[in-house]
Motif scaffolding. Structure first.
Motif, PDB file in Angstrom:
ATOM      1  N   ASN A  33       0.839  -1.206   0.000  1.00 53.84           N
ATOM      2  CA  ASN A  33       0.000   0.000   0.000  1.00 53.84           C
ATOM      3  C   ASN A  33       0.870   1.250   0.000  1.00 53.84           C
ATOM      4  O   ASN A  33       0.562   2.226  -0.691  1.00 53.84           O
ATOM      5  CB  ASN A  33      -0.914   0.015   1.227  1.00 53.84           C
ATOM      6  CG  ASN A  33      -2.150  -0.858   1.029  1.00 53.84           C
ATOM      7  OD1 ASN A  33      -2.439  -1.275  -0.093  1.00 53.84           O
ATOM      8  ND2 ASN A  33      -2.846  -1.147   2.113  1.00 53.84           N
ATOM      9  N   SER A  34       1.951   1.232   0.792  1.00 55.14           N
ATOM     10  CA  SER A  34       2.822   2.403   0.847  1.00 55.14           C
ATOM     11  C   SER A  34       3.478   2.642  -0.506  1.00 55.14           C
ATOM     12  O   SER A  34       3.593   3.778  -0.963  1.00 55.14           O
ATOM     13  CB  SER A  34       3.910   2.204   1.906  1.00 55.14           C
ATOM     14  OG  SER A  34       3.319   2.109   3.179  1.00 55.14           O
ATOM     15  N   SER A  37       1.229   4.203  -2.817  1.00 55.46           N
ATOM     16  CA  SER A  37       0.912   5.596  -2.500  1.00 55.46           C
ATOM     17  C   SER A  37       2.055   6.541  -2.871  1.00 55.46           C
ATOM     18  O   SER A  37       2.071   7.688  -2.441  1.00 55.46           O
ATOM     19  CB  SER A  37       0.594   5.737  -1.009  1.00 55.46           C
ATOM     20  OG  SER A  37       1.799   5.808  -0.268  1.00 55.46           O
ATOM     21  N   GLY A  60       3.712   8.847   1.710  1.00 55.85           N
ATOM     22  CA  GLY A  60       2.988   8.864   0.434  1.00 55.85           C
ATOM     23  C   GLY A  60       1.862   9.891   0.399  1.00 55.85           C
ATOM     24  O   GLY A  60       1.800  10.782   1.250  1.00 55.85           O
ATOM     25  N   SER A 112      -3.591   9.200   8.854  1.00 55.20           N
ATOM     26  CA  SER A 112      -3.199   9.600   7.509  1.00 55.20           C
ATOM     27  C   SER A 112      -3.382  11.101   7.318  1.00 55.20           C
ATOM     28  O   SER A 112      -4.236  11.718   7.962  1.00 55.20           O
ATOM     29  CB  SER A 112      -4.037   8.821   6.480  1.00 55.20           C
ATOM     30  OG  SER A 112      -3.456   8.944   5.209  1.00 55.20           O
ATOM     31  N   GLU A 114      -3.270  13.918   3.950  1.00 55.72           N
ATOM     32  CA  GLU A 114      -2.957  14.336   2.587  1.00 55.72           C
ATOM     33  C   GLU A 114      -2.174  15.640   2.669  1.00 55.72           C
ATOM     34  O   GLU A 114      -2.279  16.383   3.639  1.00 55.72           O
ATOM     35  CB  GLU A 114      -4.249  14.579   1.811  1.00 55.72           C
ATOM     36  CG  GLU A 114      -4.958  13.327   1.383  1.00 55.72           C
ATOM     37  CD  GLU A 114      -6.102  13.654   0.425  1.00 55.72           C
ATOM     38  OE1 GLU A 114      -6.043  13.188  -0.722  1.00 55.72           O
ATOM     39  OE2 GLU A 114      -7.027  14.394   0.816  1.00 55.72           O
ATOM     40  N   THR A 142       0.894   8.078   5.550  1.00 56.94           N
ATOM     41  CA  THR A 142      -0.010   7.183   6.252  1.00 56.94           C
ATOM     42  C   THR A 142       0.780   6.304   7.205  1.00 56.94           C
ATOM     43  O   THR A 142       1.895   5.897   6.884  1.00 56.94           O
ATOM     44  CB  THR A 142      -0.731   6.276   5.216  1.00 56.94           C
ATOM     45  OG1 THR A 142      -1.405   7.130   4.293  1.00 56.94           O
ATOM     46  CG2 THR A 142      -1.719   5.343   5.872  1.00 56.94           C
TER      47      THR A 142
END
Ligand code: ADP
Ligand code: MG
Length: 580
Positions: A33-34, A37, A60, A112, A114, A142
């Motif tokens: 997943n990382s 991202s 990410g 997480s 953004e 995250t």
């Protein structure tokens, strides 16, 4: 019986069984997943082999604040919208199953942020259900913390190996990703200790060296890059001599995805069959790239098996690339096969056989008197007389019944190995003291291994005192060992696979035999570093001394690592080759 729909939590626990088998599966899904991202830095922390805690932190793109819960819902993904996308998948994840599965068998915290958000957001799950959520300060990216994996699933726990073994699997997995993604910086911690890290500067050899040792890193050959159609193949492979007792370091990535592909393993095994001795396997890091639609990634729950549509093309690209990379060394090996009329001829046909190009140097060869070869100096003391050294690697010797070609390193190594074992068993001295003690820094796994196999190392002549932080200062070394090799041998022994494998199950019958194997490997390591090397020029007197010891040892056929020491061409075979 009445059919009824399973409720969500039961269904997700069943699905989790397929995705999350052990700590390694969690680490794999989170790291993937990382990577998806677009992280450039990924940190992995394990406690108690991942059973207490697995935490993965990345820098990410993060998850939008209103989508945290969705990320943890089954079949929720940002990576796929229609079934058509499946055929051209570019991301590592696509099913939207992993986080939901993981939270159903652990306690989970997701934080997480953004780039565009001013604060981070978190959500926590306990026993599969939401427990808390809110705002908290966080860097961009995250972090996922998974605690007490399988704590409520004793059946699952009982399938696991020791925490140490599970942790080792995780570190080996992350290290493979670090090699495949050299532009991403990885840091891997175990119980608070940094086990390894990669710089993220694109240098794959550095990463291989820091995890599997400098010898492997320096000796591995870059695979000749091969482009066939839209398939590109690159990587690193073992030269002859760099081998392992297991196939544990054959790593395949396809389109940046860690995979197991039967025919790729087969191509490698087939190629090395004629190069490596029985039971020894090469190190391979292979990276295959092809168009995404040539590869079906949706055939296995953990996405580890894949199916190529153009297997034939890839198989031949790999075989050709291996051929081109190792052509020269293999021809050398085959020359010796031809020269010796070996009992077991090489059956490989990939290469044209060449006539031996290297003539024996007549100055080095003994004189021929009365039709018999004698040695160049004083006269026979052994059954074996050196005639010449070829390629500063092999001793050619005349014996009573034929000609011997002896690998000077392999043979000497075996002689020393026997001596080490014998001295130890008969209570003869095994240790030489060092005038200048040598301080050695150990990594965390080496420290742990030392505490376990210290007594065996002591038995073969290593003596040390402890310094602070678990580092040591060496005061004595095995009697046969060269001082210059000391540090590398010491570390090599602590990195042996058998060392960590024997740690978890001491006491029963199986582990007794693995302890013996381990002790033999320690002696073999010392012997390897105490013996004459390939490439070392030898005087006639040195060759004679070596052959005499070889004879006393009963002409052992194999070195301690299982490579042959000798090729033998009998007089009968020689006559037959000339049609007499
Ligand atoms: P998948 O990876 O198959 O999509 P997951 O359950 O692993 O399924 O993740 C679900 C979704 O959560 C992902 O599609 C992604 O949008 C988001 N996500 C998970 N981990 C991260 C991360 N480390 N960084 C950014 N987004 C993430
Ligand atoms: Mg995923």
């Amino acid at each position: 019986m009445k059919i009824q729909l399973l409720d969500e939590s039961v269904a997700s626990q069943i699905a989790a069984g397929e995705v999350v088998e052990r700590p390694l599966s969690v680490v794999k899904e989170l790291v993937e997943n990382s990577l998806d991202s677009e992280a450039t830095e990924i940190e992995i922390e394990l406690e108690n082999g991942g059973l207490k805690l697995i935490k993965v932190i990345d820098n990410g793109v993060g998850i939008p604040r209103d989508q945290l819960e969705l990320a943890l819902t089954r079949y929720a993904t940002s990576k796929l919208t229609s079934v058509d996308d499946l055929s051209s998948i570019q991301t590592l994840g696509f099913r939207g199953e992993a986080l939901a599965s993981i939270r159903s068998v652990s306690d989970l915290i997701l934080v997480s942020r953004e780039d565009s958000d001013r604060t981070g957001n978190y959500i926590t799950y306990k026993n599969g259900d939401i427990f808390d959520r809110g705002i908290q300060g966080a860097n961009r990216g995250t972090s996922v913390s998974v605690s007490d994996l399988f704590a409520n699933f004793p059946a699952r726990l009982s399938f696991l190996k020791s925490a140490r073994a599970e942790g080792r699997r995780c570190s080996q997995l992350v290290a493979r990703y670090a090699v495949a993604y050299p532009k991403v910086s990885f840091r891997f911690f175990q119980d608070g200790n940094l086990v390894f890290h990669s710089a993220g500067d694109g240098n794959q050899r550095d990463i291989i060296g820091s995890v599997w040792g400098d010898e492997i890193a320096q000796e591995l050959l870059p695979l000749e890059e091969m482009n066939i159609g839209n398939v590109r193949i690159e990587g690193f492979v073992s030269p002859p001599g760099i081998t392992r007792g297991r196939k544990d370091l054959q790593v395949f990535f396809a389109n940046d995805r860690l995979v197991e592909v039967g025919f790729l393993s087969f191509a490698v095994a087939d190629f090395y069959r004629n190069i490596n001795p029985k039971g020894r396997y090469p190190v391979v890091f292979l990276f295959v790239n092809c168009e995404p639609n040539k590869m079906d990634v949706n055939v296995h729950p953990a996405k580890i098996e894949i199916k190529f549509k153009n297997e034939g093309e890839i198989f031949s690209a790999l075989s050709r690339s291996l051929n081109n990379t190792l052509k020269d060394v293999v021809i050398e090996i085959q020359k010796l096969g031809v020269l010796s009329g070996m009992e077991e001829p090489f059956h490989g046909t990939q290469f044209e056989l060449e006539k031996p190009s290297q003539e024996l140097n007549s100055n080095q060869v003994g004189k021929i008197i009365d039709g018999k070869i004698t040695t160049a100096n004083s006269g026979p003391i052994n059954d074996l007389h050196p005639l010449a050294q070829i390629n500063t690697t092999y001793i050619v010797a005349q014996g009573r019944d034929g000609i011997f070609i002896i690998d000077q390193h392999a043979a000497h190594e075996r002689i020393i190995f026997e001596n080490i074992i014998m001295s130890q068993e008969n209570g003869l001295p095994t240790v030489q003291g060092l005038l200048d003690p040598i301080p050695i820094n150990l990594d965390s796994s080496q420290k742990e291994n030392l505490s376990m196999i210290g007594p065996s190392m002591y038995k073969y002549g290593f003596q040390w005192d402890k310094l602070e932080k678990g580092n040591i200062i060496l005061r004595g070394i095995p009697i046969s060992l060269k001082e210059s090799e000391t540090v590398s041998v010491f570390k090599e022994i602590l990195d042996l696979d058998t060392v960590s494998d024997t740690s978890s199950a001491e006491g029963d019958q199986k582990s007794r035999s693995s302890l013996e194997t381990r002790d033999r490997e320690i002696a073999a390591s010392v012997a390897c570093h105490s013996s004459i090397r390939a490439g070392q020029a030898l005087l006639f007197s040195e060759m004679e001394a070596m052959l005499s010891q070889f004879q006393d040892a009963g002409y052992p056929k194999l070195c301690p690592h299982g490579r042959p020491t000798t090729l033998f061409l009998s007089h009968g075979k020689l006559d037959a080759q000339f049609g007499r």
